[in-house]
Design a protein around this motif. Structure first.
Motif, PDB file in Angstrom:
ATOM      1  N   VAL A   9       0.831  -1.253  -0.049  1.00 60.49           N
ATOM      2  CA  VAL A   9      -0.016  -0.115   0.156  1.00 60.49           C
ATOM      3  C   VAL A   9       0.865   1.221   0.212  1.00 60.49           C
ATOM      4  N   VAL A  10       0.338   2.032  -0.904  1.00 57.77           N
ATOM      5  CA  VAL A  10       1.332   3.389  -0.780  1.00 57.77           C
ATOM      6  C   VAL A  10       0.076   4.743  -0.968  1.00 57.77           C
ATOM      7  N   ALA A  11       0.413   5.560  -0.150  1.00 58.97           N
ATOM      8  CA  ALA A  11      -0.603   6.782  -0.135  1.00 58.97           C
ATOM      9  C   ALA A  11       0.009   7.633  -1.160  1.00 58.97           C
ATOM     10  N   GLY A  12      -0.738   8.508  -1.711  1.00 59.20           N
ATOM     11  CA  GLY A  12      -0.674   9.551  -2.638  1.00 59.20           C
ATOM     12  C   GLY A  12      -0.185  10.945  -2.138  1.00 59.20           C
ATOM     13  N   SER A  13      -0.289  10.847  -0.807  1.00 58.76           N
ATOM     14  CA  SER A  13       0.382  11.932   0.022  1.00 58.76           C
ATOM     15  C   SER A  13       0.947  11.550   1.335  1.00 58.76           C
ATOM     16  N   ASP A  14       1.869  12.222   1.772  1.00 55.37           N
ATOM     17  CA  ASP A  14       2.461  11.779   3.197  1.00 55.37           C
ATOM     18  C   ASP A  14       1.810  12.355   4.139  1.00 55.37           C
ATOM     19  N   SER A  15       1.125  11.864   4.774  1.00 56.79           N
ATOM     20  CA  SER A  15       0.306  12.534   5.930  1.00 56.79           C
ATOM     21  C   SER A  15       0.780  11.989   7.243  1.00 56.79           C
ATOM     22  N   GLU A  16       0.219  12.513   8.397  1.00 51.77           N
ATOM     23  CA  GLU A  16       0.277  11.957   9.593  1.00 51.77           C
ATOM     24  C   GLU A  16      -0.311  10.632   9.667  1.00 51.77           C
ATOM     25  N   HIS A  17      -1.444  10.452   9.081  1.00 47.62           N
ATOM     26  CA  HIS A  17      -2.208   9.316   9.131  1.00 47.62           C
ATOM     27  C   HIS A  17      -1.502   8.285   8.515  1.00 47.62           C
ATOM     28  N   ALA A  18      -0.856   8.474   7.519  1.00 51.09           N
ATOM     29  CA  ALA A  18       0.191   7.523   6.569  1.00 51.09           C
ATOM     30  C   ALA A  18       1.098   7.091   7.662  1.00 51.09           C
ATOM     31  N   ARG A  19       1.790   7.852   8.062  1.00 54.20           N
ATOM     32  CA  ARG A  19       2.983   7.948   9.188  1.00 54.20           C
ATOM     33  C   ARG A  19       2.562   7.014  10.395  1.00 54.20           C
ATOM     34  N   ASN A  20       1.520   7.307  11.066  1.00 57.13           N
ATOM     35  CA  ASN A  20       1.187   6.631  12.170  1.00 57.13           C
ATOM     36  C   ASN A  20       0.263   5.443  11.923  1.00 57.13           C
ATOM     37  N   SER A  21      -0.009   4.902  10.969  1.00 57.92           N
ATOM     38  CA  SER A  21      -0.765   3.856  10.743  1.00 57.92           C
ATOM     39  C   SER A  21       0.152   2.375  10.920  1.00 57.92           C
ATOM     40  N   ARG A  22      -0.695   1.466  11.172  1.00 55.70           N
ATOM     41  CA  ARG A  22      -0.138   0.340  11.516  1.00 55.70           C
ATOM     42  C   ARG A  22      -0.584  -0.909  10.437  1.00 55.70           C
ATOM     43  N   PRO A  23       0.222  -1.139   9.718  1.00 56.69           N
ATOM     44  CA  PRO A  23       1.747  -0.949   9.476  1.00 56.69           C
ATOM     45  C   PRO A  23       1.691   0.539   8.979  1.00 56.69           C
ATOM     46  N   ALA A  24       2.863   1.399   8.936  1.00 63.26           N
ATOM     47  CA  ALA A  24       2.960   2.617   8.604  1.00 63.26           C
ATOM     48  C   ALA A  24       2.766   2.705   7.093  1.00 63.26           C
ATOM     49  N   VAL A  25       2.058   3.305   6.543  1.00 64.00           N
ATOM     50  CA  VAL A  25       1.765   3.271   5.091  1.00 64.00           C
ATOM     51  C   VAL A  25       3.269   4.166   4.337  1.00 64.00           C
ATOM     52  N   SER A  26       3.588   3.718   3.296  1.00 66.64           N
ATOM     53  CA  SER A  26       4.674   4.306   2.482  1.00 66.64           C
ATOM     54  C   SER A  26       3.770   5.243   1.655  1.00 66.64           C
ATOM     55  N   ALA A  27       4.635   6.347   1.186  1.00 69.73           N
ATOM     56  CA  ALA A  27       3.952   7.467   0.649  1.00 69.73           C
ATOM     57  C   ALA A  27       4.754   8.303  -0.453  1.00 69.73           C
ATOM     58  N   MET A  28       3.993   8.856  -1.292  1.00 74.18           N
ATOM     59  CA  MET A  28       4.828   9.753  -2.201  1.00 74.18           C
ATOM     60  C   MET A  28       4.451  10.955  -1.709  1.00 74.18           C
ATOM     61  N   GLU A  29       5.826  11.649  -1.517  1.00 77.19           N
ATOM     62  CA  GLU A  29       5.820  13.303  -0.950  1.00 77.19           C
ATOM     63  C   GLU A  29       5.875  14.092  -2.367  1.00 77.19           C
ATOM     64  N   LEU A  30       4.767  14.595  -2.785  1.00 76.90           N
ATOM     65  CA  LEU A  30       4.747  15.278  -4.030  1.00 76.90           C
ATOM     66  C   LEU A  30       5.383  16.768  -3.717  1.00 76.90           C
ATOM     67  N   ASN A  31       5.394  17.540  -4.654  1.00 75.97           N
ATOM     68  CA  ASN A  31       6.011  18.877  -4.541  1.00 75.97           C
ATOM     69  C   ASN A  31       5.157  19.780  -5.211  1.00 75.97           C
ATOM     70  N   PRO A  32       4.302  20.140  -4.399  1.00 76.19           N
ATOM     71  CA  PRO A  32       3.063  21.062  -4.870  1.00 76.19           C
ATOM     72  C   PRO A  32       3.411  22.446  -5.322  1.00 76.19           C
TER      73      PRO A  32
END
Length: 79
Positions: free
Chosen positions: A18-41
């Motif tokens: 699972v990968v999230a489309g943004s790096d959020s606190e929810h993604a970081r603190n989820s169990r397991p922690a969710v990988s994320a794309m940190e876009l450059n808005p």
């Protein structure tokens, strides 16, 4: 999403990653922690505005434009 997968017996990351489309606190603190794309808005928005301004002015747009993004690997994609 992760809870939905877990409720259906799908193990993350053993059976699916699972990968999230943004790096959020929810993604970081989820169990397991969710990988994320940190876009450059900031850079993405600037590139899009340049393209739009060119099109409005009737000039050829230099597109597509690539902007940097950063992958934040976490437990949801580690096998």
């Amino acid at each position: 999403m992760r809870r939905g997968l877990k409720a259906r017996g799908v193990r993350v990351p053993a059976q699916t990653m699972v990968v999230a489309g943004s790096d959020s606190e929810h993604a970081r603190n989820s169990r397991p922690a969710v990988s994320a794309m940190e876009l450059n808005p900031v850079n993405s928005s600037a590139a899009l505005l340049d393209i739009l301004q060119s099109l409005i002015a009737g000039r050829p747009a230099e597109a597509p434009r690539l902007t940097r993004a950063r992958f934040r690997p976490r437990a949801s994609t580690r096998r």
